[in-house]
Design a protein around this motif. Structure first.
Motif, PDB file in Angstrom:
ATOM      1  N   GLU A 120      59.349  49.852 -30.734  1.00 36.52           N
ATOM      2  CA  GLU A 120      60.061  51.095 -30.421  1.00 36.52           C
ATOM      3  C   GLU A 120      59.901  51.564 -28.984  1.00 36.52           C
ATOM      4  O   GLU A 120      60.448  52.606 -28.613  1.00 36.52           O
ATOM      5  N   GLN A 170      62.094  52.594 -24.639  1.00 37.35           N
ATOM      6  CA  GLN A 170      63.500  52.807 -24.909  1.00 37.35           C
ATOM      7  C   GLN A 170      64.345  52.580 -23.651  1.00 37.35           C
ATOM      8  O   GLN A 170      63.869  52.719 -22.531  1.00 37.35           O
ATOM      9  N   LYS A 220      67.719  53.117 -28.357  1.00 36.02           N
ATOM     10  CA  LYS A 220      66.786  52.258 -29.095  1.00 36.02           C
ATOM     11  C   LYS A 220      66.270  51.106 -28.235  1.00 36.02           C
ATOM     12  O   LYS A 220      67.044  50.403 -27.579  1.00 36.02           O
ATOM     13  N   SER A 230      67.519  47.014 -26.852  1.00 35.89           N
ATOM     14  CA  SER A 230      68.940  46.791 -27.169  1.00 35.89           C
ATOM     15  C   SER A 230      69.663  46.047 -26.051  1.00 35.89           C
ATOM     16  O   SER A 230      70.736  45.494 -26.257  1.00 35.89           O
ATOM     17  N   SER A 272      68.786  42.591 -28.961  1.00 39.10           N
ATOM     18  CA  SER A 272      67.355  42.394 -28.738  1.00 39.10           C
ATOM     19  C   SER A 272      66.906  40.982 -29.054  1.00 39.10           C
ATOM     20  O   SER A 272      67.555  40.231 -29.775  1.00 39.10           O
ATOM     21  N   ARG A 322      61.915  42.417 -30.762  1.00 39.65           N
ATOM     22  CA  ARG A 322      61.531  43.348 -31.822  1.00 39.65           C
ATOM     23  C   ARG A 322      61.774  42.684 -33.169  1.00 39.65           C
ATOM     24  O   ARG A 322      62.593  41.756 -33.284  1.00 39.65           O
ATOM     25  N   GLN A 339      63.051  43.959 -36.100  1.00 34.23           N
ATOM     26  CA  GLN A 339      64.378  44.254 -36.626  1.00 34.23           C
ATOM     27  C   GLN A 339      65.339  44.379 -35.453  1.00 34.23           C
ATOM     28  O   GLN A 339      65.136  45.229 -34.588  1.00 34.23           O
ATOM     29  N   SER A 354      68.083  45.141 -32.632  1.00 35.20           N
ATOM     30  CA  SER A 354      68.827  46.313 -32.184  1.00 35.20           C
ATOM     31  C   SER A 354      69.909  45.844 -31.221  1.00 35.20           C
ATOM     32  O   SER A 354      69.818  44.767 -30.635  1.00 35.20           O
ATOM     33  N   SER A 402      73.668  57.256 -32.786  1.00 37.96           N
ATOM     34  CA  SER A 402      72.830  56.065 -32.823  1.00 37.96           C
ATOM     35  C   SER A 402      71.406  56.423 -32.497  1.00 37.96           C
ATOM     36  O   SER A 402      71.166  57.338 -31.728  1.00 37.96           O
TER      37      SER A 402
END
Length: 405
Positions: A237, A240, A290, A293, A321, A324, A326, A328, A405
């Protein structure tokens, strides 16, 4: 091991101790994940399944382009696209104006050609250390590539130089950092440069920008905005992505201050100031997006063809991405601006390239430009496609609740 995981699109955890912490710095752990979704072919069924606001359509403008990166469109509608790996620039032409390219012609080749910008019948092309200019001939081909510079900073981690012309008629050139986070030796790294069209007057316009590939000027206020890539290996996370108002002479904090004022322990301000003193002089982002990205292209809507609610809004391509667990990105987002010319929020605009619950993808949006007819043209350097996002509905039909988003 890392390369193998990337190639196989496998999920992996990665944790290490930072090695570039100065003696006075605070040791900390760098952590992150490596994951690339499986690449799928671009089929008509998948393209039709892309999600857009009501009234908009997405079609293939061109395909079979290998790795199309940056785009520049001439007043007559001719499109130029770069391929940095092959070092080529290709002319694309929609001769019958049906929204699809019929003509593809390579017009230039030199190592690492990437950034493109057109002005007064000349195409400016940036490589890693070189800046070229060529006359655009009547048939769309190019004259000799003349060298304006061959001493731009070394590439390092961010080699993708990008170009754009400002309202002042000057050329702006983005030079990314050589590293994830470090003190640069060359003062032109991690900056935006300003250059006269003849190559004179080269100077640093703004600093502390890790990698601002996409930037553009607000159509009404003429204020410059850009999206900067956050530092990797700070977890899923952080950091950003930053949406900045880029001001002349300003410093945006990299690598000592990240995002909304957080100190980065591995890089204490080399000026000798404390983090607090340095942050007080740095410019913070107006919006954050996020992490990982990978924003690449940015363009403001200057068309009257889009519904009124899109007036002076910006569109940003999120390349997607790799750093990460998950994924993005893998989408195009809209940045909504108020009537005073200030950005308010991010909203999804085109989504659906990421499929199978994030385990696969069939598109990585890259560059974005707006054609004379108002359509957005978007390159996908992963699948060799350029998409056309057009508005065909009514203003009433296009209205829908905004999705943040």
């Amino acid at each position: 091991m890392k390369t193998t995981l990337l190639a196989a699109a496998c999920l992996a955890g990665f944790t290490t101790i930072a090695q570039n912490v100065p003696p006075e710095g605070t040791p900390f752990k760098m952590t992150g994940n490596i994951y690339l979704p499986k690449k799928l072919p671009v089929t008509e069924e998948r393209v039709k399944a892309l999600t857009v606001p009501a009234g908009f359509t997405v079609t293939k403008y061109a395909e079979g382009l290998d790795m199309p990166r940056m785009l520049a469109q001439a007043p007559n509608g001719d499109m130029y696209v770069s391929n940095r790996v092959k070092g080529t620039v290709t002319l694309l032409r929609d001769a019958n104006k049906d929204g699809k390219v019929e003509v593809m012609q390579q017009v230039a080749q030199k190592p690492h050609l990437h950034g493109l910008a057109l002005k007064d019948g000349k195409l400016y092309i940036a490589a890693v250390r070189e800046l070229y200019v060529a006359d655009v001939k009547a048939d769309g081909s190019l004259g000799e590539l003349k060298t304006l510079y061959k001493d731009l900073p070394d590439a390092g981690q961010h080699a993708n130089r990008t170009l754009n012309f400002g309202p002042d008629g000057k050329l702006y050139l983005s030079v990314g950092s050589t590293c994830n986070a470090c003190d640069e030796d060359n003062p032109e790294n991690a900056t935006l440069l300003q250059i006269n069209t003849d190559g004179s007057g080269r100077r640093v316009y703004a600093t502390g920008l890790r990698n601002t590939i996409g930037f553009d000027w607000h159509p009404t206020t003429k204020v410059l905005f850009g999206m900067d890539h956050g530092i990797d290996w700070l977890g899923d996370e952080d950091q950003q992505e930053e949406f900045n108002q880029i001001k002349e002479g300003a410093n945006y904090g990299w690598p000592s201050i990240i995002a909304d004022g957080k100190p980065y322990p591995a890089n204490k301000p080399k000026s000798g100031e404390t983090y607090e003193q340095f942050d007080a002089k740095a410019v913070r982002p107006l919006l954050l997006y996020k992490a990982h990205s990978a924003p690449l292209g940015l363009v403001f809507n200057r068309s009257q063809q889009f519904p009124a609610e899109y007036k002076n809004d910006a569109f940003v391509t999120m390349h997607g991405s790799w750093n990460r667990a998950q994924p993005s990105g893998y989408k195009i987002v809209r940045v909504h601006f108020n009537e005073q010319g200030q950005p308010q929020q991010f909203e999804d605009f085109v989504t659906g390239w990421l499929v199978e619950g994030g385990k696969a993808e069939f598109g990585r949006p890259c560059a974005i430009v707006q054609a004379a007819d108002g359509a957005l043209l978007v390159s996908d350097d992963d699948n060799g496609v350029i998409y056309r996002v057009a508005y065909a509905g009514t203003t009433k039909a296009a209205a829908k609740p905004k999705k943040k988003s």
